[in-house]
Write an enzyme that holds these catalytic residues in place. Structure first.
Site, PDB file in Angstrom:
ATOM      1  N   TRP A 158       0.813  -1.222   0.000  1.00 23.81           N
ATOM      2  CA  TRP A 158       0.000   0.000   0.000  1.00 23.81           C
ATOM      3  C   TRP A 158       0.845   1.271   0.000  1.00 23.81           C
ATOM      4  CZ3 TRP A 158       1.679   2.694   4.109  1.00 23.81           C
ATOM      5  CH2 TRP A 158       2.211   1.976   5.175  1.00 23.81           C
ATOM      6  N   ASN A 159       2.139   1.178   0.303  1.00 25.29           N
ATOM      7  CA  ASN A 159       2.853   2.440   0.552  1.00 25.29           C
ATOM      8  C   ASN A 159       3.185   3.225  -0.717  1.00 25.29           C
ATOM      9  OD1 ASN A 159       4.853   0.605  -0.113  1.00 25.29           O
ATOM     10  ND2 ASN A 159       6.338   1.413   1.347  1.00 25.29           N
ATOM     11  N   LYS A 182      -2.417  -8.046  -7.985  1.00 24.98           N
ATOM     12  CA  LYS A 182      -3.172  -8.102  -6.722  1.00 24.98           C
ATOM     13  C   LYS A 182      -2.635  -6.970  -5.837  1.00 24.98           C
ATOM     14  CE  LYS A 182      -4.156  -9.352  -2.390  1.00 24.98           C
ATOM     15  NZ  LYS A 182      -4.047  -8.025  -1.752  1.00 24.98           N
ATOM     16  N   PRO A 183      -3.380  -5.830  -5.773  1.00 20.81           N
ATOM     17  CA  PRO A 183      -2.918  -4.717  -4.941  1.00 20.81           C
ATOM     18  C   PRO A 183      -3.254  -4.938  -3.474  1.00 20.81           C
ATOM     19  CG  PRO A 183      -4.982  -4.142  -5.995  1.00 20.81           C
ATOM     20  CD  PRO A 183      -4.645  -5.542  -6.461  1.00 20.81           C
ATOM     21  N   ALA A 184      -2.702  -4.106  -2.606  1.00 18.00           N
ATOM     22  CA  ALA A 184      -2.974  -4.198  -1.169  1.00 18.00           C
ATOM     23  C   ALA A 184      -4.412  -3.792  -0.870  1.00 18.00           C
ATOM     24  CB  ALA A 184      -2.009  -3.295  -0.415  1.00 18.00           C
ATOM     25  N   GLY A 235       6.537  -6.371  -0.502  1.00 16.99           N
ATOM     26  CA  GLY A 235       5.810  -6.294   0.765  1.00 16.99           C
ATOM     27  C   GLY A 235       6.720  -6.670   1.906  1.00 16.99           C
ATOM     28  N   SER A 236       6.131  -7.128   2.980  1.00 14.76           N
ATOM     29  CA  SER A 236       6.911  -7.400   4.188  1.00 14.76           C
ATOM     30  C   SER A 236       7.702  -8.701   4.072  1.00 14.76           C
ATOM     31  CB  SER A 236       5.960  -7.502   5.381  1.00 14.76           C
ATOM     32  OG  SER A 236       5.066  -8.575   5.186  1.00 14.76           O
ATOM     33  N   GLU A 257      10.769  -8.292  -3.146  1.00 18.40           N
ATOM     34  CA  GLU A 257      11.231  -6.964  -2.716  1.00 18.40           C
ATOM     35  C   GLU A 257      10.632  -6.746  -1.328  1.00 18.40           C
ATOM     36  OE1 GLU A 257      13.247  -5.014  -4.347  1.00 18.40           O
ATOM     37  OE2 GLU A 257      13.213  -5.847  -6.368  1.00 18.40           O
ATOM     38  N   LEU A 258      11.431  -6.967  -0.289  1.00 16.37           N
ATOM     39  CA  LEU A 258      10.878  -7.057   1.065  1.00 16.37           C
ATOM     40  C   LEU A 258      11.250  -5.853   1.929  1.00 16.37           C
ATOM     41  CD1 LEU A 258      11.568 -10.881   1.499  1.00 16.37           C
ATOM     42  CD2 LEU A 258       9.561  -9.745   0.529  1.00 16.37           C
ATOM     43  N   CYS A 291      10.139   1.542   2.335  1.00 14.97           N
ATOM     44  CA  CYS A 291      11.039   0.421   2.622  1.00 14.97           C
ATOM     45  C   CYS A 291      12.495   0.876   2.694  1.00 14.97           C
ATOM     46  CB  CYS A 291      10.885  -0.641   1.544  1.00 14.97           C
ATOM     47  SG  CYS A 291      11.070   0.038  -0.104  1.00 14.97           S
ATOM     48  N   GLU A 392      11.513  -2.693  11.402  1.00 16.83           N
ATOM     49  CA  GLU A 392      11.058  -1.534  10.623  1.00 16.83           C
ATOM     50  C   GLU A 392      10.058  -0.745  11.448  1.00 16.83           C
ATOM     51  OE1 GLU A 392       9.368  -3.533   7.061  1.00 16.83           O
ATOM     52  OE2 GLU A 392      10.249  -1.871   5.966  1.00 16.83           O
TER      53      GLU A 392
HETATM   54  P1  NAP Z   1       2.369  -6.942   3.335  1.00 18.35           P
HETATM   55  O1  NAP Z   1       1.472  -7.001   4.506  1.00 18.35           O
HETATM   56  O2  NAP Z   1       3.453  -7.949   3.223  1.00 18.35           O
HETATM   57  O3  NAP Z   1       1.391  -7.028   2.062  1.00 18.35           O
HETATM   58  C1  NAP Z   1       1.895  -6.891   0.747  1.00 18.35           C
HETATM   59  C2  NAP Z   1       0.911  -7.535  -0.222  1.00 18.35           C
HETATM   60  O4  NAP Z   1       0.858  -8.941   0.031  1.00 18.35           O
HETATM   61  C3  NAP Z   1      -0.524  -7.027  -0.077  1.00 18.35           C
HETATM   62  O5  NAP Z   1      -1.116  -6.968  -1.344  1.00 18.35           O
HETATM   63  C4  NAP Z   1      -1.166  -8.129   0.777  1.00 18.35           C
HETATM   64  O6  NAP Z   1      -2.560  -8.229   0.613  1.00 18.35           O
HETATM   65  C5  NAP Z   1      -0.491  -9.346   0.176  1.00 18.35           C
HETATM   66  N1  NAP Z   1      -0.558 -10.541   1.015  1.00 18.35           N
HETATM   67  C6  NAP Z   1      -0.559 -10.631   2.356  1.00 18.35           C
HETATM   68  N2  NAP Z   1      -0.614 -11.921   2.746  1.00 18.35           N
HETATM   69  C7  NAP Z   1      -0.645 -12.669   1.603  1.00 18.35           C
HETATM   70  C8  NAP Z   1      -0.713 -14.070   1.328  1.00 18.35           C
HETATM   71  N3  NAP Z   1      -0.738 -14.964   2.301  1.00 18.35           N
HETATM   72  N4  NAP Z   1      -0.738 -14.468   0.043  1.00 18.35           N
HETATM   73  C9  NAP Z   1      -0.694 -13.564  -0.957  1.00 18.35           C
HETATM   74  N5  NAP Z   1      -0.633 -12.225  -0.761  1.00 18.35           N
HETATM   75  C10 NAP Z   1      -0.601 -11.792   0.511  1.00 18.35           C
HETATM   76  O7  NAP Z   1       3.077  -5.521   3.194  1.00 18.35           O
HETATM   77  P2  NAP Z   1       2.426  -4.085   3.302  1.00 18.35           P
HETATM   78  O8  NAP Z   1       2.088  -3.815   4.729  1.00 18.35           O
HETATM   79  O9  NAP Z   1       1.359  -3.903   2.264  1.00 18.35           O
HETATM   80  O10 NAP Z   1       3.648  -3.145   2.842  1.00 18.35           O
HETATM   81  C11 NAP Z   1       4.657  -2.724   3.705  1.00 18.35           C
HETATM   82  C12 NAP Z   1       5.883  -3.593   3.566  1.00 18.35           C
HETATM   83  O11 NAP Z   1       6.322  -3.594   2.221  1.00 18.35           O
HETATM   84  C13 NAP Z   1       7.053  -3.087   4.383  1.00 18.35           C
HETATM   85  O12 NAP Z   1       7.693  -4.178   5.004  1.00 18.35           O
HETATM   86  C14 NAP Z   1       7.963  -2.451   3.327  1.00 18.35           C
HETATM   87  O13 NAP Z   1       9.317  -2.385   3.691  1.00 18.35           O
HETATM   88  C15 NAP Z   1       7.726  -3.360   2.163  1.00 18.35           C
HETATM   89  N6  NAP Z   1       8.095  -2.705   0.907  1.00 18.35           N
HETATM   90  C16 NAP Z   1       9.209  -3.151   0.244  1.00 18.35           C
HETATM   91  C17 NAP Z   1       9.596  -2.519  -0.935  1.00 18.35           C
HETATM   92  C18 NAP Z   1      10.818  -2.977  -1.694  1.00 18.35           C
HETATM   93  O14 NAP Z   1      10.962  -2.579  -2.839  1.00 18.35           O
HETATM   94  N7  NAP Z   1      11.697  -3.783  -1.111  1.00 18.35           N
HETATM   95  C19 NAP Z   1       8.835  -1.446  -1.439  1.00 18.35           C
HETATM   96  C20 NAP Z   1       7.709  -1.039  -0.736  1.00 18.35           C
HETATM   97  C21 NAP Z   1       7.338  -1.683   0.440  1.00 18.35           C
HETATM   98  P3  NAP Z   1      -3.576  -7.520   1.652  1.00 18.35           P
HETATM   99  O15 NAP Z   1      -3.238  -6.077   1.636  1.00 18.35           O
HETATM  100  O16 NAP Z   1      -4.895  -7.825   1.051  1.00 18.35           O
HETATM  101  O17 NAP Z   1      -3.338  -8.150   2.982  1.00 18.35           O
END
Ligand code: NAP
Length: 491
Positions: A158-159, A182-184, A235-236, A257-258, A291, A392
């Site tokens: 989402w960020n 599949k967006p957040a 994502g995370s 990309e975590l 991130c 984080e």
């Molecule tokens: P997140 O909770 O890991 O969610 C990311 C995506 O994964 C969302 O679309 C989420 O869907 C989906 N998801 C969650 N559980 C899943 C599952 N079991 N199967 C399939 N998809 C699943 O991360 P976030 O809170 O949205 O974003 C913040 C994190 O992203 C931070 O840790 C940040 O550092 C990281 N990030 C990394 C980068 C990079 O380039 N390295 C860039 C930006 C952000 P739902 O929203 O529907 O739960």
């Protein structure tokens, strides 16, 4: 209070599958809320396995035609989408601020940044070169082809509601793949708006599909469906681990990309004003919810007070409030969990002996606003036993500690399971190279607090994941290498 109505923005809230706008088969929806006010702004489909299967099948059907098109044909559609994004920049930016909360000036910046990934990929697709290799036999030739992979699923956070999608979509499509996005759950509307513009740009049905809903059901279908040949996730680290396990069953190619936990080092020979400016850009963009944002500041003891005082002065000029106010630099945190995490990091640091120089708590945003606005916070006395030093924070909190020597600073910086971005400031050219090489991170900002750009390879090491997005390197993530051994006949 600034209330923007979604109807002003002309946004499609259904899902895009095979060029059609659909709802969930059982009609279920979920609410999207404005993080600044908690007001519901839309209902979007709560889709699951069945709709995801339809999307994957649509993408699989669209693949043969899409991959057989020339790179120039694919590139012209990507460029048309980038152009449409820029023409609709203000509308898309307002939508982003509405569902994500970031200040409107940052949302405008993100739309341009997101479009730049499409433009870059549109051109880079023309340079997906193969190779010929000298053979060991007179009657043989060796060819190396670069081909598309197939259906690519993109799961995004989402960020950065637009840029994290186009950073995947651009190169994936340029290489001849078709996509399911599949967006957040917090920011589905920006993704659906991109899907709408893609249809207007003329992408064939099924080349881009967007599904919103239950992440577990959607994820299971993505990894369980053998038509999906690659998953790119941002994502995370926590969710990345789950997906890595799921990918094992069908040995699905992955890019991850975590999360990050960026160190920011200020050496005694640094230009302190430049370091303060870099720290402000790295730390407070998106209210600290990036991130790559600096999460641990290490400052040489002789420069500590000058840097800390300069940072506190610069922070005092940050205005906290609703993202639609043009003068605001710090918007709301995304949700109550985020507020709880940031608050607990600050209180844990204080319990371990840190002191607050400025901020430290929620900021009042005025009547009608949710309790989501955290004051820009500067903490002295960071130590290794604090949670903020290991996890984080994802909020506008800058914790500082002093160091005495270069080796110590490098050791402190590398003492993390994460390895996404690191920053340091120095005017010594030898030190610059030495430290850049020693930092165990995928991205290093050397006298630069804002390294992200479409033409450079972005990605992490260690538990920040693997794979690169951006630059020519990304094209390897979305193409397969095929070796053809060509026998010419005869002896
Ligand atoms: P997140 O909770 O890991 O969610 C990311 C995506 O994964 C969302 O679309 C989420 O869907 C989906 N998801 C969650 N559980 C899943 C599952 N079991 N199967 C399939 N998809 C699943 O991360 P976030 O809170 O949205 O974003 C913040 C994190 O992203 C931070 O840790 C940040 O550092 C990281 N990030 C990394 C980068 C990079 O380039 N390295 C860039 C930006 C952000 P739902 O929203 O529907 O739960």
């Amino acid at each position: 209070m600034m209330n923007i109505d979604l109807s002003e923005l002309d946004i499609e809230s259904r899902n895009l599958v095979a060029g059609q706008w659909i709802g969930a088969a059982d009609g279920r929806t979920f609410a999207v809320a404005d993080p600044a006010t908690d007001r519901e702004i839309a209902q979007v489909p709560l889709c699951g396995a069945a709709e995801t299967r339809q999307a994957v099948e649509a993408a699989a059907r669209a693949w043969p035609d899409w991959r057989s098109r020339t790179a120039a044909e694919r590139g012209s559609l990507l460029a048309a989408l980038a152009d449409l994004m820029m023409r609709h920049r203000e509308r898309l930016a307002r939508l982003m601020t509405l569902e994500q909360g970031k200040p409107i000036t940052e949302s405008r910046g993100e739309i341009a940044y997101a479009a730049s990934f499409l433009d870059w990929a549109a051109e880079e697709g023309r340079r997906l070169y193969g190779e010929t290799i000298p053979a060991s036999h007179r009657q043989k030739r060796i060819l190396v082809l670069r081909q598309s992979i197939g259906v690519v699923a993109a799961i995004t956070p989402w960020n950065f509601p637009s840029a994290m999608i186009t950073r995947k979509l651009g190169p994936a499509l340029a290489c001849g793949n078709t996509c399911v996005v599949k967006p957040a759950e917090q920011t589905p509307l920006s993704a659906l708006a991109l899907g709408d513009l893609a249809m207007q740009a003329g992408f064939p049905p099924g080349v881009i599909n967007v599904i919103t809903g239950d992440p577990h059901a959607i994820g299971r279908e993505i990894f369980g469906n053998t038509a999906v040949r690659k998953v790119s996730f941002t994502g995370s680290t926590e969710v990345g681990r789950i997906l890595m396990r799921q990918a094992a069953d069908h040995v699905v190619r992955l890019s991850l990309e975590l999360g990050g936990h960026a160190p920011f080092i200020v050496f005694e020979d640094a230009d302190i004003d430049a370091a303060v400016a870099g720290a402000m850009a790295s730390k407070f963009r998106n209210s600290g919810q990036t991130c790559v944002c600096a999460n641990r500041f290490f400052v040489h003891e002789s420069a500590y007070e000058k840097f800390a005082a300069g940072l506190a002065r610069a922070m005092a000029s940050l205005r906290v409030g609703c993202g639609f106010d043009e003068n605001v630099q710090i918007g709301p945190l995304i949700d109550d969990d985020a507020v709880a995490k940031v608050t607990s990091h600050v209180s844990d640091a204080l319990a371990h002996g840190a002191t607050v120089r400025t901020g430290g708590d929620l900021a009042a945003a005025g009547p009608g606003y949710a309790k989501r606005f955290f004051a820009p916070t500067l903490i002295d006395g960071l130590t290794a036993d604090m949670r903020i030093c290991r996890e984080e924070t994802f909020g506008p909190v800058a914790p500082l500690r002093a160091f005495t020597g270069e080796e110590e600073a490098i050791a402190l910086a590398n003492d993390s399971p994460y390895g996404l971005a690191a920053y340091f400031y120095t005017r010594d050219a030898s030190r610059l190279m030495r430290v850049a090489e020693a930092l165990e991170y995928g991205i290093v900002g050397a006298n630069d607090g804002m390294p992200s750009t479409a033409q450079a390879p972005f990605g992490g090491v260690k538990q920040s994941g693997f794979g690169r997005e951006g630059g020519r390197h990304v094209m390897h993530e979305y193409s397969n290498v095929k070796y053809v051994s060509w026998g010419l006949g005869g002896a």
